[in-house]
Design a protein around this motif. Structure first.
Motif, PDB file in Angstrom:
ATOM      1  N   ALA A 208      -7.027   0.936  -1.643  1.00 47.74           N
ATOM      2  CA  ALA A 208      -6.147   1.366  -2.730  1.00 47.74           C
ATOM      3  C   ALA A 208      -6.113   2.890  -2.833  1.00 47.74           C
ATOM      4  O   ALA A 208      -5.064   3.480  -3.120  1.00 47.74           O
ATOM      5  CB  ALA A 208      -6.619   0.757  -4.050  1.00 47.74           C
ATOM      6  N   ILE A 209      -7.239   3.533  -2.578  1.00 48.55           N
ATOM      7  CA  ILE A 209      -7.297   4.996  -2.625  1.00 48.55           C
ATOM      8  C   ILE A 209      -6.508   5.613  -1.474  1.00 48.55           C
ATOM      9  O   ILE A 209      -5.738   6.562  -1.662  1.00 48.55           O
ATOM     10  CB  ILE A 209      -8.758   5.472  -2.588  1.00 48.55           C
ATOM     11  CG1 ILE A 209      -9.473   5.106  -3.900  1.00 48.55           C
ATOM     12  CG2 ILE A 209      -8.843   6.983  -2.343  1.00 48.55           C
ATOM     13  CD1 ILE A 209     -10.966   5.323  -3.858  1.00 48.55           C
ATOM     14  N   ILE A 210      -6.672   5.064  -0.274  1.00 47.67           N
ATOM     15  CA  ILE A 210      -6.017   5.629   0.915  1.00 47.67           C
ATOM     16  C   ILE A 210      -4.550   5.215   1.001  1.00 47.67           C
ATOM     17  O   ILE A 210      -3.694   6.007   1.424  1.00 47.67           O
ATOM     18  CB  ILE A 210      -6.766   5.203   2.195  1.00 47.67           C
ATOM     19  CG1 ILE A 210      -8.206   5.727   2.170  1.00 47.67           C
ATOM     20  CG2 ILE A 210      -6.030   5.709   3.439  1.00 47.67           C
ATOM     21  CD1 ILE A 210      -8.333   7.228   2.130  1.00 47.67           C
ATOM     22  N   GLY A 211      -4.242   3.957   0.667  1.00 46.48           N
ATOM     23  CA  GLY A 211      -2.870   3.463   0.764  1.00 46.48           C
ATOM     24  C   GLY A 211      -2.587   2.739   2.056  1.00 46.48           C
ATOM     25  O   GLY A 211      -1.435   2.481   2.396  1.00 46.48           O
ATOM     26  N   ARG A 212      -3.649   2.379   2.785  1.00 48.64           N
ATOM     27  CA  ARG A 212      -3.527   1.621   4.028  1.00 48.64           C
ATOM     28  C   ARG A 212      -4.696   0.648   4.135  1.00 48.64           C
ATOM     29  O   ARG A 212      -5.753   0.884   3.544  1.00 48.64           O
ATOM     30  CB  ARG A 212      -3.538   2.545   5.255  1.00 48.64           C
ATOM     31  CG  ARG A 212      -2.311   3.416   5.389  1.00 48.64           C
ATOM     32  CD  ARG A 212      -2.343   4.251   6.657  1.00 48.64           C
ATOM     33  NE  ARG A 212      -1.121   5.027   6.824  1.00 48.64           N
ATOM     34  CZ  ARG A 212      -0.012   4.565   7.377  1.00 48.64           C
ATOM     35  NH1 ARG A 212       0.013   3.327   7.862  1.00 48.64           N
ATOM     36  NH2 ARG A 212       1.055   5.315   7.473  1.00 48.64           N
ATOM     37  N   ASP A 222       3.724   1.156  -2.429  1.00 52.00           N
ATOM     38  CA  ASP A 222       3.368   2.191  -3.392  1.00 52.00           C
ATOM     39  C   ASP A 222       2.813   1.618  -4.685  1.00 52.00           C
ATOM     40  O   ASP A 222       2.020   2.272  -5.371  1.00 52.00           O
ATOM     41  CB  ASP A 222       4.595   3.055  -3.703  1.00 52.00           C
ATOM     42  CG  ASP A 222       4.986   3.945  -2.530  1.00 52.00           C
ATOM     43  OD1 ASP A 222       4.162   4.106  -1.607  1.00 52.00           O
ATOM     44  OD2 ASP A 222       6.116   4.465  -2.526  1.00 52.00           O
ATOM     45  N   ASP A 223       3.222   0.414  -5.048  1.00 51.56           N
ATOM     46  CA  ASP A 223       2.755  -0.194  -6.292  1.00 51.56           C
ATOM     47  C   ASP A 223       1.552  -1.109  -6.082  1.00 51.56           C
ATOM     48  O   ASP A 223       1.241  -1.952  -6.927  1.00 51.56           O
ATOM     49  CB  ASP A 223       3.893  -0.969  -6.960  1.00 51.56           C
ATOM     50  CG  ASP A 223       4.450  -2.087  -6.069  1.00 51.56           C
ATOM     51  OD1 ASP A 223       3.977  -2.232  -4.918  1.00 51.56           O
ATOM     52  OD2 ASP A 223       5.358  -2.811  -6.522  1.00 51.56           O
ATOM     53  N   TYR A 224       0.855  -0.936  -4.961  1.00 53.67           N
ATOM     54  CA  TYR A 224      -0.310  -1.773  -4.667  1.00 53.67           C
ATOM     55  C   TYR A 224      -1.396  -1.589  -5.718  1.00 53.67           C
ATOM     56  O   TYR A 224      -2.120  -2.516  -6.055  1.00 53.67           O
ATOM     57  CB  TYR A 224      -0.856  -1.415  -3.277  1.00 53.67           C
ATOM     58  CG  TYR A 224      -2.074  -2.203  -2.854  1.00 53.67           C
ATOM     59  CD1 TYR A 224      -1.949  -3.500  -2.367  1.00 53.67           C
ATOM     60  CD2 TYR A 224      -3.345  -1.637  -2.922  1.00 53.67           C
ATOM     61  CE1 TYR A 224      -3.057  -4.232  -1.977  1.00 53.67           C
ATOM     62  CE2 TYR A 224      -4.465  -2.351  -2.520  1.00 53.67           C
ATOM     63  CZ  TYR A 224      -4.320  -3.655  -2.052  1.00 53.67           C
ATOM     64  OH  TYR A 224      -5.425  -4.359  -1.661  1.00 53.67           O
ATOM     65  N   HIS A 230      -3.518   8.181  -1.707  1.00 55.25           N
ATOM     66  CA  HIS A 230      -3.479   9.383  -0.871  1.00 55.25           C
ATOM     67  C   HIS A 230      -2.199   9.393  -0.046  1.00 55.25           C
ATOM     68  O   HIS A 230      -1.540  10.431   0.067  1.00 55.25           O
ATOM     69  CB  HIS A 230      -4.709   9.391   0.029  1.00 55.25           C
ATOM     70  CG  HIS A 230      -4.764  10.525   0.996  1.00 55.25           C
ATOM     71  ND1 HIS A 230      -4.993  11.834   0.621  1.00 55.25           N
ATOM     72  CD2 HIS A 230      -4.605  10.551   2.355  1.00 55.25           C
ATOM     73  CE1 HIS A 230      -4.982  12.615   1.691  1.00 55.25           C
ATOM     74  NE2 HIS A 230      -4.741  11.868   2.752  1.00 55.25           N
ATOM     75  N   LYS A 231      -1.838   8.258   0.514  1.00 54.80           N
ATOM     76  CA  LYS A 231      -0.615   8.167   1.324  1.00 54.80           C
ATOM     77  C   LYS A 231       0.619   8.494   0.505  1.00 54.80           C
ATOM     78  O   LYS A 231       1.483   9.266   0.941  1.00 54.80           O
ATOM     79  CB  LYS A 231      -0.517   6.759   1.923  1.00 54.80           C
ATOM     80  CG  LYS A 231       0.723   6.488   2.760  1.00 54.80           C
ATOM     81  CD  LYS A 231       1.846   5.821   1.969  1.00 54.80           C
ATOM     82  CE  LYS A 231       1.447   4.468   1.441  1.00 54.80           C
ATOM     83  NZ  LYS A 231       2.581   3.802   0.739  1.00 54.80           N
ATOM     84  N   THR A 232       0.711   7.965  -0.692  1.00 54.57           N
ATOM     85  CA  THR A 232       1.891   8.187  -1.527  1.00 54.57           C
ATOM     86  C   THR A 232       1.970   9.626  -2.008  1.00 54.57           C
ATOM     87  O   THR A 232       3.050  10.241  -2.009  1.00 54.57           O
ATOM     88  CB  THR A 232       1.880   7.228  -2.730  1.00 54.57           C
ATOM     89  OG1 THR A 232       1.827   5.876  -2.258  1.00 54.57           O
ATOM     90  CG2 THR A 232       3.126   7.404  -3.579  1.00 54.57           C
TER      91      THR A 232
END
Length: 330
Positions: A208-212, A222-224, A230-232
């Protein structure tokens, strides 16, 4: 490399498009304030490409390269009235929780190769040529970690531009800054990781922090999570909504015996403001206050901005600097 971002003659940039390598050295130095030191540096910059060729000849398949970056203070000493339009000092960022410092640096030597020994040999020759004209303020030996992962365990650089998109993202165009077309703005930061703290976080929270996803490197929506990843936060768009890329050639580094684990961030961009916006999103937050949670585990200890001129622009800079120093051209 001939860039498709201009219809003029080839821009002859430095080797920014070199494929990501298994080894790298990031060397940042400051130049002594005396004029004799500047003269030595100018001679060294003029001969840098020959040094690279001397070492590269030993194993041409290892693709040795060295990209030279020059900071605003160093550029102003060599050519005070003629510099890349957007070249400025690294913008220090102070958020509610985290701080991105601006640190000294006049010259960056980004050395890359498939072989660490060739990186070392070239660095040694560069420093021998520069002698006591410079002071080393940062020296990081990077390595490729498994399948291009950082020491946090995630694949790094997935969103890098490739093919024709690479020069489009990294090289200044003639329309933007005619005298410095083919150059690239470079931002570097040295991050130190608190791995013990990171490893206490669940994989779900890390993702969730990294986005992957951690194992398969699949981008998460993006709404995970309720907070931007970080990715967003590192996704920047222009006024029309088109995503603007930078080229990252980040490398892990570390000394396990000293408890040092880190990532050396290096970003090449045609537009300096894009990289600056990414860092602002991370440290200040988007919206403000909602900073990048990766910063709870990764702390920057350096921050410097450089410009990597094209080969013709570097030759002109050397000529200008020599004229200012009253030195005759060879």
């Amino acid at each position: 490399m001939t860039s498709p971002v201009s219809d003029s003659t080839p821009l002859d940039p430095q080797d920014i498009d070199t494929p990501l390598t298994g080894a790298a050295i990031f060397l940042v130095v400051t130049v002594d304030p005396v004029q004799a030191a500047l003269s030595t540096v100018i001679d060294a910059l003029d001969g840098l490409e020959d040094l690279v060729k001397t070492v590269a000849f030993r194993d041409q398949a290892a693709t040795l390269s060295c990209i030279l970056g020059i900071s605003r203070p160093a550029w102003d000493r060599m050519s005070p009235n003629h510099r890349p339009r957007d070249l400025r000092l690294f913008k220090e960022l102070r958020g509610d929780v985290h701080h991105a410092p601006s640190t000294p640096g006049d010259l960056l030597f980004h050395i890359r190769c498939a072989r660490q020994d060739m990186c070392f040999e070239l660095e040694k020759m560069i420093l021998e040529t520069l002698g006591d004209a410079v002071n080393v303020v940062d020296e990081v030996v990077g390595f490729r970690y498994f399948d291009a992962r950082d020491l946090l365990g995630f694949v790094d650089g997935t969103a890098n531009p490739t093919g024709v998109d690479l020069p489009q993202a990294t090289l200044v165009t003639a329309d933007e800054d005619a005298d410095f077309a083919g150059g690239s703005y470079v931002v570097v930061q040295k991050y130190l990781h608190d791995l013990a703290r990171w490893e206490r976080v669940s994989n779900h929270q890390q993702e969730a922090i990294i986005g992957r996803t951690k194992l398969a490197n699949i981008e998460l929506p993006d709404d995970y999570a309720p907070r931007k990843s970080h990715k967003t936060l590192n996704t920047v768009t222009d006024a029309s909504g088109e995503e603007l890329d930078i080229l990252r050639d980040n490398m892990p580094f570390g000394r396990a015996g000293q408890g040092e684990f880190g990532t050396y961030f290096i970003g090449y961009s045609r537009r300096l403001w894009v990289t600056e916006k990414m860092l602002q999103n991370m440290f200040i937050g988007d919206p403000p206050g909602e900073y990048d949670l990766i910063l709870d585990f990764s702390t920057p200890v350096t921050g410097v901005t450089f410009f990597a001129p094209s080969r013709p622009a570097l030759a002109r800079l050397v000529e200008t600097a020599n004229a200012r120093l009253g030195k005759a051209a060879d």
